[in-house]
Design a protein around this motif. Structure first.
Motif, PDB file in Angstrom:
ATOM      1  N   ASP A   1       0.844  -1.183   0.000  1.00  0.00           N
ATOM      2  CA  ASP A   1       0.000   0.000   0.000  1.00  0.00           C
ATOM      3  C   ASP A   1       0.884   1.239   0.000  1.00  0.00           C
TER       4      ASP A   1
ATOM      5  N   ASP B   1      -3.733  15.163   2.233  1.00  0.00           N
ATOM      6  CA  ASP B   1      -3.501  15.059   0.792  1.00  0.00           C
ATOM      7  C   ASP B   1      -4.633  14.274   0.144  1.00  0.00           C
ATOM      8  N   SER B   2      -5.432  14.948  -0.674  1.00  0.00           N
ATOM      9  CA  SER B   2      -6.552  14.294  -1.353  1.00  0.00           C
ATOM     10  C   SER B   2      -6.256  14.027  -2.826  1.00  0.00           C
ATOM     11  N   SER B   3      -5.004  14.237  -3.234  1.00  0.00           N
ATOM     12  CA  SER B   3      -4.660  14.095  -4.653  1.00  0.00           C
ATOM     13  C   SER B   3      -4.320  12.668  -5.053  1.00  0.00           C
ATOM     14  N   ILE B   4      -4.067  11.788  -4.071  1.00  0.00           N
ATOM     15  CA  ILE B   4      -3.684  10.401  -4.383  1.00  0.00           C
ATOM     16  C   ILE B   4      -4.815   9.487  -3.938  1.00  0.00           C
ATOM     17  N   LYS B   5      -5.654   9.108  -4.895  1.00  0.00           N
ATOM     18  CA  LYS B   5      -6.816   8.279  -4.597  1.00  0.00           C
ATOM     19  C   LYS B   5      -6.728   6.884  -5.207  1.00  0.00           C
ATOM     20  N   SER B   6      -5.737   6.680  -6.070  1.00  0.00           N
ATOM     21  CA  SER B   6      -5.532   5.377  -6.705  1.00  0.00           C
ATOM     22  C   SER B   6      -4.054   5.256  -7.062  1.00  0.00           C
TER      23      SER B   6
ATOM     24  N   ASP C   1      -2.579   7.670  -9.554  1.00  0.00           N
ATOM     25  CA  ASP C   1      -2.322   9.046  -9.116  1.00  0.00           C
ATOM     26  C   ASP C   1      -0.886   9.247  -8.636  1.00  0.00           C
TER      27      ASP C   1
ATOM     28  N   LYS D   1      -2.175   8.843   6.438  1.00  0.00           N
ATOM     29  CA  LYS D   1      -3.260   7.903   6.207  1.00  0.00           C
ATOM     30  C   LYS D   1      -2.839   6.877   5.163  1.00  0.00           C
TER      31      LYS D   1
ATOM     32  N   GLY E   1      -3.487   4.523   1.877  1.00  0.00           N
ATOM     33  CA  GLY E   1      -4.252   4.647   0.645  1.00  0.00           C
ATOM     34  C   GLY E   1      -5.340   3.593   0.518  1.00  0.00           C
TER      35      GLY E   1
ATOM     36  N   PHE F   1      -4.923   0.667  -1.131  1.00  0.00           N
ATOM     37  CA  PHE F   1      -4.892   0.222  -2.524  1.00  0.00           C
ATOM     38  C   PHE F   1      -4.784  -1.306  -2.701  1.00  0.00           C
TER      39      PHE F   1
END
Length: 277
Positions: free
Chosen positions: A128, A135-140, A143, A213, A215, A217
């Motif tokens: 992961d 940071d809300s720019s890395i969602k997958s 990204d 936090k 991710g 993934f």
């Protein structure tokens, strides 16, 4: 002369008796539960939340699992001899008999199974990423392209992400996970990648609480097992102990104790022998 011969023979018998007694007091290597003076267990010394040597003693999920297993094998906590098991040394330590078993984020793989046996798995982890909490720019995984992705020197985690999921990720190698966390906190890097259990352990430290936090993934499956020497009768006994740990609630309690502050969404306790590919 006759008296001297008898005395000499008695001395030899006494010496052999003392020697046998001394040997019997050593650690039991037969694989039977209990009966030995100590049991040697390999763990990591530098992984918060999993296996860490601290001024107060040894702590972490792997330590709690190993302590529970040792108790079921007939050993109290003060009969455990903890030994540092670095990743590159684990198979050799088991083959040489330096330890009775190893619980050290030890993923079960075919290559390792050719050299040692595994009880478990006792935890299903996943590769992961750890990012800053705001940071809300890395969602997958995608990204991570054009992001600075950190892992420790010698690890293949970041390279795997680069090769399979985010070819434009900018790989950064730091000497330790702690150094990666410092870089993540200062925004010198954007994400840190390795097993989610390891990331949760670091993020759960008091000084980092609420700052990072996961991710979520789940990029790979990492089946943590307890390594034993090839053919060791301990394997079946450890498997039984692991089943009892899950059944009586001790496993779930250990997960919450060690990973809870990081809000780690752990998988349910895996069934013995159920290795996810």
């Amino acid at each position: 002369m006759k008296l001297r011969k008898v005395t000499a023979v008695s001395a030899v018998v006494l010496a052999l008796t003392v020697s046998a007694t001394a040997c019997s007091s050593k650690k039991n290597d037969s694989g039977s539960s209990g009966g030995g003076k100590t049991i040697a267990i390999g763990i990591k010394y530098d992984q918060p939340g999993l296996g860490q040597k601290t001024p107060q003693g040894y702590a972490g999920f792997d330590v709690d699992v190993a302590t529970y297993v040792a108790k079921k094998l007939g050993y109290s906590s003060d009969q455990i001899e903890w030994k540092e098991s670095k990743s590159a040394d684990r198979e050799t330590m088991l083959q040489r008999g330096d330890v009775d078993f190893i619980a050290a984020t030890y993923s079960i793989t075919p290559k390792r199974q050719a050299k040692v046996d595994f009880a478990g798995p006792y935890l299903l982890a996943h590769q992961d990423v750890l990012v800053r909490a705001d940071d809300s720019s890395i969602k997958s995984p995608a990204d991570l392209n054009n992001k600075k992705l950190c892992s420790v020197t010698g690890s293949t985690s970041a390279q795997n992400v680069h090769d399979k999921l985010a070819p434009k990720a900018q790989l950064q190698q730091y000497p330790t996970y702690s150094a990666c966390l410092t870089g993540l906190q200062s925004k010198a890097i954007d994400a840190l990648t390795t097993d989610d259990s390891i990331l949760a352990g670091y993020a759960a430290q008091a000084q980092f609480k609420g700052k990072f936090k996961l991710g979520g993934f789940k990029m790979t499956n990492e089946n943590y097992g307890i390594g034993v020497k090839k053919g060791s009768p301990l394997k079946d006994k450890i498997n039984k102990a692991l089943e009892e740990m899950v059944a009586d609630g001790s496993w779930e309690a250990a997960v919450k104790k060690n990973f809870g502050p990081a809000d780690y969404k752990n998988e349910p306790a895996p069934k013995i022998g159920d290795i996810k590919s």
